[in-house]
Design a protein around this motif. Structure first.
Motif, PDB file in Angstrom:
ATOM      1  N   VAL A   7       0.731  -1.299   0.010  1.00  0.00           N
ATOM      2  CA  VAL A   7      -0.137  -0.053   0.144  1.00  0.00           C
ATOM      3  C   VAL A   7       0.960   1.196  -0.011  1.00  0.00           C
ATOM      4  CG1 VAL A   7      -1.682   1.239   1.484  1.00  0.00           C
ATOM      5  CG2 VAL A   7      -2.231  -1.133   1.006  1.00  0.00           C
ATOM      6  N   LEU A   8       1.927   1.320   0.895  1.00  0.00           N
ATOM      7  CA  LEU A   8       2.697   2.485   1.033  1.00  0.00           C
ATOM      8  C   LEU A   8       3.459   2.583  -0.515  1.00  0.00           C
ATOM      9  CD1 LEU A   8       4.352   4.672   2.646  1.00  0.00           C
ATOM     10  CD2 LEU A   8       5.958   2.684   3.006  1.00  0.00           C
ATOM     11  N   PHE A   9       4.019   1.795  -1.024  1.00  0.00           N
ATOM     12  CA  PHE A   9       4.739   1.805  -2.243  1.00  0.00           C
ATOM     13  C   PHE A   9       3.847   2.024  -3.306  1.00  0.00           C
ATOM     14  CE2 PHE A   9       8.079  -1.059  -0.175  1.00  0.00           C
ATOM     15  CZ  PHE A   9       8.760   0.089   0.226  1.00  0.00           C
ATOM     16  N   ALA A  10       2.661   1.632  -3.457  1.00  0.00           N
ATOM     17  CA  ALA A  10       1.848   1.854  -4.499  1.00  0.00           C
ATOM     18  C   ALA A  10       1.305   3.328  -4.411  1.00  0.00           C
ATOM     19  CB  ALA A  10       0.654   0.699  -4.280  1.00  0.00           C
ATOM     20  N   ALA A  11       0.988   3.467  -3.409  1.00  0.00           N
ATOM     21  CA  ALA A  11       0.224   4.906  -2.948  1.00  0.00           C
ATOM     22  C   ALA A  11       1.544   6.132  -3.611  1.00  0.00           C
ATOM     23  CB  ALA A  11      -0.050   5.195  -1.695  1.00  0.00           C
ATOM     24  N   THR A  12       2.594   5.609  -2.966  1.00  0.00           N
ATOM     25  CA  THR A  12       3.654   6.670  -3.311  1.00  0.00           C
ATOM     26  C   THR A  12       3.963   6.521  -4.864  1.00  0.00           C
ATOM     27  OG1 THR A  12       4.773   6.095  -1.152  1.00  0.00           O
ATOM     28  CG2 THR A  12       6.217   7.076  -2.816  1.00  0.00           C
ATOM     29  N   GLY A  13       3.934   5.446  -5.296  1.00  0.00           N
ATOM     30  CA  GLY A  13       4.146   5.285  -7.011  1.00  0.00           C
ATOM     31  C   GLY A  13       3.160   6.366  -7.862  1.00  0.00           C
ATOM     32  N   LEU A  14       2.136   5.933  -7.469  1.00  0.00           N
ATOM     33  CA  LEU A  14       0.940   6.521  -8.077  1.00  0.00           C
ATOM     34  C   LEU A  14       0.865   8.098  -7.871  1.00  0.00           C
ATOM     35  CD1 LEU A  14      -2.011   4.120  -7.385  1.00  0.00           C
ATOM     36  CD2 LEU A  14      -0.918   4.674  -9.448  1.00  0.00           C
ATOM     37  N   LEU A  15       1.585   8.711  -6.865  1.00  0.00           N
ATOM     38  CA  LEU A  15       1.480   9.932  -6.754  1.00  0.00           C
ATOM     39  C   LEU A  15       3.037  10.529  -7.380  1.00  0.00           C
ATOM     40  CD1 LEU A  15       0.661  10.482  -2.981  1.00  0.00           C
ATOM     41  CD2 LEU A  15      -0.776  11.264  -4.934  1.00  0.00           C
ATOM     42  N   ILE A  16       3.884  10.058  -7.110  1.00  0.00           N
ATOM     43  CA  ILE A  16       5.165  10.387  -7.849  1.00  0.00           C
ATOM     44  C   ILE A  16       5.083  10.236  -9.483  1.00  0.00           C
ATOM     45  CG2 ILE A  16       7.494   9.936  -8.041  1.00  0.00           C
ATOM     46  CD1 ILE A  16       7.727   9.484  -4.975  1.00  0.00           C
ATOM     47  N   GLY A  17       4.504   9.169  -9.589  1.00  0.00           N
ATOM     48  CA  GLY A  17       4.486   8.788 -10.967  1.00  0.00           C
ATOM     49  C   GLY A  17       3.053   9.478 -11.829  1.00  0.00           C
ATOM     50  N   LEU A  18       2.477  10.329 -11.360  1.00  0.00           N
ATOM     51  CA  LEU A  18       1.128  10.755 -11.893  1.00  0.00           C
ATOM     52  C   LEU A  18       1.594  11.321 -13.195  1.00  0.00           C
ATOM     53  CD1 LEU A  18      -1.730  11.086 -11.770  1.00  0.00           C
ATOM     54  CD2 LEU A  18      -1.428  13.433 -10.426  1.00  0.00           C
ATOM     55  N   LEU A  23       1.360  11.502 -19.306  1.00  0.00           N
ATOM     56  CA  LEU A  23       1.944  11.424 -20.281  1.00  0.00           C
ATOM     57  C   LEU A  23       1.932  10.279 -21.099  1.00  0.00           C
ATOM     58  CD1 LEU A  23       3.898  13.376 -22.175  1.00  0.00           C
ATOM     59  CD2 LEU A  23       5.947  12.232 -20.879  1.00  0.00           C
ATOM     60  N   VAL A  24       2.151   8.967 -20.484  1.00  0.00           N
ATOM     61  CA  VAL A  24       1.813   7.789 -21.263  1.00  0.00           C
ATOM     62  C   VAL A  24       0.512   7.559 -21.706  1.00  0.00           C
ATOM     63  CG1 VAL A  24       1.929   5.256 -20.959  1.00  0.00           C
ATOM     64  CG2 VAL A  24       3.831   6.548 -20.003  1.00  0.00           C
ATOM     65  N   ALA A  25      -0.400   7.991 -20.936  1.00  0.00           N
ATOM     66  CA  ALA A  25      -1.758   7.847 -21.306  1.00  0.00           C
ATOM     67  C   ALA A  25      -2.250   8.600 -22.459  1.00  0.00           C
ATOM     68  CB  ALA A  25      -2.810   8.075 -20.065  1.00  0.00           C
ATOM     69  N   LEU A  26      -1.438   9.659 -22.651  1.00  0.00           N
ATOM     70  CA  LEU A  26      -1.857  10.745 -23.690  1.00  0.00           C
ATOM     71  C   LEU A  26      -1.189  10.151 -25.063  1.00  0.00           C
ATOM     72  CD1 LEU A  26      -2.813  13.422 -25.142  1.00  0.00           C
ATOM     73  CD2 LEU A  26      -0.526  14.383 -24.354  1.00  0.00           C
ATOM     74  N   ALA A  27      -0.081   9.691 -24.597  1.00  0.00           N
ATOM     75  CA  ALA A  27       0.903   8.795 -25.948  1.00  0.00           C
ATOM     76  C   ALA A  27      -0.050   7.702 -26.516  1.00  0.00           C
ATOM     77  CB  ALA A  27       2.198   8.555 -25.664  1.00  0.00           C
ATOM     78  N   GLY A  28      -0.703   6.977 -25.303  1.00  0.00           N
ATOM     79  CA  GLY A  28      -1.389   5.902 -25.583  1.00  0.00           C
ATOM     80  C   GLY A  28      -2.707   6.060 -26.385  1.00  0.00           C
ATOM     81  N   TYR A  29      -3.175   7.439 -26.080  1.00  0.00           N
ATOM     82  CA  TYR A  29      -4.423   7.740 -26.730  1.00  0.00           C
ATOM     83  C   TYR A  29      -3.998   8.045 -28.090  1.00  0.00           C
ATOM     84  CZ  TYR A  29      -8.725  10.266 -27.977  1.00  0.00           C
ATOM     85  OH  TYR A  29      -9.880  10.534 -28.565  1.00  0.00           O
ATOM     86  N   LEU A  30      -2.903   8.694 -28.450  1.00  0.00           N
ATOM     87  CA  LEU A  30      -2.827   8.915 -29.899  1.00  0.00           C
ATOM     88  C   LEU A  30      -2.246   7.878 -30.694  1.00  0.00           C
ATOM     89  CD1 LEU A  30      -0.501  12.342 -29.001  1.00  0.00           C
ATOM     90  CD2 LEU A  30      -2.848  12.105 -29.979  1.00  0.00           C
ATOM     91  N   ASP A  31      -1.794   6.838 -29.841  1.00  0.00           N
ATOM     92  CA  ASP A  31      -1.077   5.538 -30.459  1.00  0.00           C
ATOM     93  C   ASP A  31      -2.190   4.689 -30.968  1.00  0.00           C
ATOM     94  OD1 ASP A  31       0.938   3.581 -31.493  1.00  0.00           O
ATOM     95  OD2 ASP A  31       0.528   2.562 -29.539  1.00  0.00           O
ATOM     96  N   THR A  32      -3.380   4.421 -30.012  1.00  0.00           N
ATOM     97  CA  THR A  32      -4.322   3.301 -30.241  1.00  0.00           C
ATOM     98  C   THR A  32      -5.633   3.876 -29.869  1.00  0.00           C
ATOM     99  OG1 THR A  32      -4.343   2.652 -28.170  1.00  0.00           O
ATOM    100  CG2 THR A  32      -2.715   1.341 -29.494  1.00  0.00           C
TER     101      THR A  32
END
Length: 183
Positions: A7-18, A23-32
């Protein structure tokens, strides 16, 4: 104790990795046109859950195990996401929800009957599936069901805080691989 770290690492990863996630979601939208991939998988105690990943294959690709998919189905962005393992980032949400752990056996499809049988015989489904584990770090994928189930069983029998951190550390260093595809 491992659930606390999940829980600690997943929450931290989601916050820091937002920013990276967006960016990847946007690129993915443009890709597929559909950046997220959702698929029902076998989870804890054999119960179904919906795994979330960034899409790496064309939208019309058959829903089969990765090792049965032709490599031409992987998009250019998908190659990058798989190589960098960024396609796995949305699974932090699965970890946060309790569907998965950071470390555990990779969740399979319900159509992978031989793997399900092997894992059931070895008690593998008594643990949450994971993003990484011993098999992934040793390049053992779902194309070898018996070997994979044996390795999952071995990992779970020795899983403790030190090995949990060792698997995470080795994964973050880029060791191991995901499921192969037909070349």
């Amino acid at each position: 104790m491992l659930r606390f770290f999940d829980v600690l690492f997943a929450a931290t990863g989601l916050l820091i990795g937002l920013p990276v996630l967006l960016l990847v979601a946007l690129a993915g939208y443009l890709d597929t046109g559909s950046p997220l991939f959702r698929q029902e998988r076998v989870g804890y105690r054999g119960q179904p859950f919906v795994l979330i990943k960034f899409r790496t294959m064309k939208c019309d690709t058959a829903w089969v195990a990765s090792h049965l998919v032709d490599a031409s189905s992987i998009t250019r962005l998908g190659h990058f996401l798989r190589r960098t393992k960024l396609d796995e980032l949305p699974q932090l949400w699965n970890v946060l929800k309790g569907d998965m752990s950071l470390v555990g056996p990779r969740p399979c499809l319900y159509t992978q009957y031989e793997l399900i049988k092997e894992r059931t015989q070895r008690g593998v489904y008594n643990a949450r599936p994971g993003i990484t584990g011993l098999a992934q770090l040793n390049a053992v994928d779902m194309s070898t069901p018996r070997l994979l189930a044996e390795m999952d069983q071995r990992m779970l029998a020795t899983l403790a805080v030190p090995t949990y951190f060792r698997y995470l550390f080795l994964t973050l260093l880029g060791r191991g691989s995901g499921d192969s595809v037909i070349l």
